[in-house]
Design an enzyme around this catalytic site. Structure first.
Site, PDB file in Angstrom:
ATOM      1  N   GLY A 195       0.824  -1.192   0.000  1.00 53.73           N
ATOM      2  CA  GLY A 195       0.000   0.000   0.000  1.00 53.73           C
ATOM      3  C   GLY A 195       0.862   1.247   0.000  1.00 53.73           C
ATOM      4  N   VAL A 196       0.180   2.369  -0.080  1.00 49.01           N
ATOM      5  CA  VAL A 196       0.863   3.649  -0.185  1.00 49.01           C
ATOM      6  C   VAL A 196       1.222   4.157   1.211  1.00 49.01           C
ATOM      7  CG1 VAL A 196       0.478   6.041  -0.833  1.00 49.01           C
ATOM      8  CG2 VAL A 196      -0.259   4.202  -2.351  1.00 49.01           C
ATOM      9  N   GLY A 197       2.350   4.824   1.329  1.00 49.11           N
ATOM     10  CA  GLY A 197       2.633   5.520   2.578  1.00 49.11           C
ATOM     11  C   GLY A 197       3.957   5.138   3.200  1.00 49.11           C
ATOM     12  N   VAL A 203       4.774   3.617   6.148  1.00 48.99           N
ATOM     13  CA  VAL A 203       5.003   2.292   6.732  1.00 48.99           C
ATOM     14  C   VAL A 203       5.276   1.285   5.622  1.00 48.99           C
ATOM     15  CG1 VAL A 203       3.971   0.417   8.038  1.00 48.99           C
ATOM     16  CG2 VAL A 203       3.638   2.768   8.802  1.00 48.99           C
ATOM     17  N   GLU A 246      -0.264  -1.808  -6.922  1.00 48.78           N
ATOM     18  CA  GLU A 246      -0.930  -0.690  -7.587  1.00 48.78           C
ATOM     19  C   GLU A 246       0.056   0.414  -7.905  1.00 48.78           C
ATOM     20  OE1 GLU A 246      -5.171  -0.802  -5.212  1.00 48.78           O
ATOM     21  OE2 GLU A 246      -3.692   0.724  -4.765  1.00 48.78           O
ATOM     22  N   ILE A 305      -6.812   2.076   9.236  1.00 46.62           N
ATOM     23  CA  ILE A 305      -7.096   3.074  10.269  1.00 46.62           C
ATOM     24  C   ILE A 305      -7.218   2.387  11.620  1.00 46.62           C
ATOM     25  CG2 ILE A 305      -8.865   4.678  11.110  1.00 46.62           C
ATOM     26  CD1 ILE A 305      -9.347   5.454   8.155  1.00 46.62           C
ATOM     27  N   ASN A 356      -9.976   8.579   2.718  1.00 47.43           N
ATOM     28  CA  ASN A 356      -9.632   8.571   1.290  1.00 47.43           C
ATOM     29  C   ASN A 356     -10.469   7.601   0.468  1.00 47.43           C
ATOM     30  OD1 ASN A 356      -7.545  10.343   1.963  1.00 47.43           O
ATOM     31  ND2 ASN A 356      -6.061   8.695   2.162  1.00 47.43           N
ATOM     32  N   GLY A 390      -7.459  -0.133  -3.507  1.00 49.73           N
ATOM     33  CA  GLY A 390      -7.337  -1.527  -3.937  1.00 49.73           C
ATOM     34  C   GLY A 390      -7.131  -2.485  -2.791  1.00 49.73           C
TER      35      GLY A 390
END
Lengths: 506, 506
Positions: A271-273, A275, A296, A366, A386, A390
């Protein structure tokens, strides 16, 4: 002829160059507009501002002007931001991350539908969102025979170009011309009952052509731009992220030892970010070689794994780099062009392929609850952050699905492990491993009560562990022992936060 | 030689005939046993009772005896029931519907893990449930070269036969010998990174062989039986079911007219039960011809569509009939053998295939909330009913996903439309159409608040509509306008039912 105009090799299409204002004139109030862009890459840079101006002028004249906007994923301030500030968005799907738009959604001023990123193209093609009036798509160039060279994100462009009645292109001279050949655009998924197997069997395989196709007669105008993508900076991995990363890497080592993962793991989705980036950074020094990526969004961490030789190939629908990583990417693009494959998001996120390839899915959350349900989207159950993106495509179909988060937020006022999540995006059926900086809970093959004990003991922050145990103990005493809950308390931690700004009892 | 023994054409295997008690002697305390059976079809009829006796004897002697039991789906009283009554089940997955076992699960005496039916085989093969000690599988016969003829359910048998260290077969003479040739056993899904596309492109296509394969050296014993499946009776469609069915059929007609469905629709999946059966019965008189079925369980309604010529083929992993329908099936089996295809559940429920074929998924639910989240498994948030089964496999990947329920239960004391579901099995992202006898809510392309108004107006029972509107209105006033909720009231309807036996305020 500008640099951008040189990117249009097709003589007839060069005749279609127009200004952003002329392009905006083609967009009417109430239209559904399919816009390119995925995680701050490949979104249109000029026309949205012109549409925003048109909207503001209309509003000043007392006339309505809003569009229905469907993208690949998030765009950037020059697209979602400028349109939101002009109050020009009535409906948005499938993912967004713009602060102004988010506030409008949560104030009830813009409608938003949160859709799995692998579903949106099929649903639009099938007509579930009505007609698509205009597609507004950024490309890196146009070949002499009218094929489109994808920009840094492919996203939903295949479908928007097929489905829209009219097409507006932005040709962005700032995208590297050497992107030509990097993408692999499989565009024949279509709709049932005429579908065939998608022939991809390896994460790094190419199965199609590097170009986007568009019926040239539909192209109503081409706007030239010369502007960079969002290129957000990453934070260097902090201790929190490093701890989460180290635990995931230990877990991988254990699974390899037990024969449940090959020595080079399986294709990684991240995933994005920060971490997620830290996990990939951790793999740089880990014991695994010949890694592959199937994700993605390819960000700095995965780029560096490729550049160091740890990862042999990576497939993504968008390249979203920090300014420094973009420099490295551009410097090494000749070498990277064969190792990075840009695909439509309907391919990167496709359940058929995620399942077949046995992806290892790693996504941020979250909050999770003691039974392993995960909330990826809503703050305190009501406010959209947000979108699911995906994460559902990957978590549901992955060979291994991880969800990660620091155990607390807001300086300890929010526990990311709660009795019951305030919104459910990923159910107990789809969550295999939870990881916080406190520890890792392997939920595979376990009943809800077994999961609860593990999650509380391993993942919850010490400040919240006793309260979680107390909740769980009292819920067990109340009966209903498959998934014990106290219904009048299950969401009370969130309610307390709403009222006092702290989940802890003072 | 008994009738059942004649079903064993392989001379060497005939030497392996043993009694149920001898078979049970192979099962030890703590073992993980993979058992055949799917929705009351194809489960072992004799050995479970013998295991239960062994367990009772052990318990009487003060010794522990419980097994970990993993099946295809539900079995019947002679399997889950007899073992549960003997307190012989420590852990159960992925689906069950036995009343005794359900009570043990909800009393905390048996652990249960609720797993998507398309996931269980992969997870067992991968070792996520540990070793499988024994497979106990019913078949209809064994060929001269040792191939196994599937019984009325294929379920997880491919994987249990592959994975288990030892195999016990039950050969059931009461299963029609003419079942030979009806199944299509694709058994090479395997695990990543060595997977290929599953070559199925039409619901009625055959892609493999009609036999189950088993390493004959692993066969520890064969038990002969002559006993019928559960064969539950169906209720004739009542007005409630007919109303739900009529609305779905109207919706289909509208979608055909709008060009969003072909004239013969797309392959139909139908959950188990009376409402599902009513929908299929309704199609008997509907305007659609050349229908196809692609479902987990083929029941009376789909059988009759095939017999009447309305449906050209149906694919399923189990045939679960009323006694009368079983008679019709046996009478017409020569004609039906080419039209019905029995497949492994990893194929019938596979996301790759459900997505590719564009299945229309229709499943029952316990409750839905005003935003379109669905609870399929839990009573009042804590007590397990049966399990999620394949509803998630279908809802997530279907072209159209329906969930249906009467609008109230328990004589009106329970509303099936609630402010927030008490357990989430299918999230807002996976639910397209909700139907009750009150009406239909088409949720496609709609934001949460648009969905809420539709669901309350169209689907809720009039007795609950005002209370739902009041909740929604007050939640909107509280802010958080993407998905408005009152966290301290969201589950209060369920709590009220727990306390007073009625969701209504007295």
């Amino acid at each position: 002829m500008t640099n951008a105009a040189e990117r249009i090799q097709h003589a007839g299409l060069r005749q279609k160059i127009i200004s952003a204002e002329q392009a905006a004139a083609l967009i009417e109030n109430g239209m559904t507009v399919g816009i390119s862009g995925f995680t701050g890459a490949g979104y249109p840079k000029a026309v949205p501002a012109a549409i925003a101006e048109k909207a503001q002028a209309a509003h000043a004249a007392g006339k309505p002007f809003k569009i229905r906007m469907i993208t690949g994923a998030s765009t950037a301030d020059e697209c979602d931001g400028v349109l939101a500030r002009a109050n020009a968005i009535s409906f948005r799907s499938p993912f967004q991350s713009d602060p102004t738009l988010r506030n409008q959604i949560n104030a009830g001023d813009a409608a938003y539908m949160d859709v799995h990123l692998s579903h949106i193209e099929q649903q639009v093609r099938a007509g579930f969102f009505g007609d698509m009036d205009v597609a507004l798509v950024e490309v890196a160039g146009i070949t002499a025979d009218g094929k489109l060279i994808p920009s840094l994100a492919v996203g939903t462009n295949v479908t928007w170009l097929q489905k829209a009645k009219k097409v507006i292109l932005e040709v962005n001279a700032q995208q590297n011309a050497k992107l030509e050949g990097m993408a692999d655009i499989y565009d024949s998924i279509g709709l049932a009952p005429h579908r065939k197997p998608i022939p991809l069997t390896e994460a790094g395989e190419r199965i199609a052509t590097p170009y986007l196709h568009c019926d040239l007669d539909k192209i109503a105008g081409i706007v030239l731009t010369d502007a960079s993508d969002r290129n957000s900076k990453f934070a260097d991995p902090d201790e929190m992220s490093k701890s989460i990363a180290a635990q995931i890497i230990d877990f991988f080592s254990h699974e390899v030892k037990m024969g449940r993962l090959p020595a080079n793991l399986l294709p990684l989705q991240s995933g994005v970010g920060n971490v997620a980036n830290a996990v990939l950074a951790g793999l740089q020094d880990g014991p695994f070689d010949n890694l592959t990526g199937y994700t993605e969004v390819l960000q700095d961490g995965m780029l560096d794994l490729i550049l160091s030789g740890k990862m042999v190939s990576a497939s993504a629908t968008a390249l979203s780099f920090s300014p420094e990583a973009l420099e490295r990417f551009n410097k090494h693009i000749d070498e990277l062009r064969s190792k990075i494959i840009l695909r439509p998001q309907e391919i990167t996120n496709n359940p058929e392929l995620i399942r077949r390839l046995g992806i290892i899915g790693m996504n941020a959350m979250i909050e999770a609850d003691i039974y392993g349900n995960v909330n990826s989207t809503h703050i305190m159950g009501t406010r959209m952050m947000n979108g699911i993106g995906g994460s559902g495509d990957f978590a549901r179909n992955a060979y291994l699905s991880f969800f990660v988060s620091p155990s607390v937020a807001k300086g300890g006022a929010i526990s990311c492990i709660v009795p019951m999540v305030s919104h459910h995006d990923h159910t107990e059926h789809d969550v295999m491993v939870l990881v916080t900086e406190q520890g890792l809970a392997d939920l595979r093959g376990k009943s809800p009560r077994e999961r609860a004990r593990l999650i509380i003991d391993n993942c919850a922050h010490p400040d919240y562990r006793d309260a979680l145990r107390d909740y769980f103990d009292r819920a067990e005493k109340a009966g209903g022992l498959h998934t014990p809950h106290l219904l009048n308390e299950a969401l009370s931690w969130h309610q307390r936060f709403v009222e006092t700004g702290d989940m802890r009892v003072k």
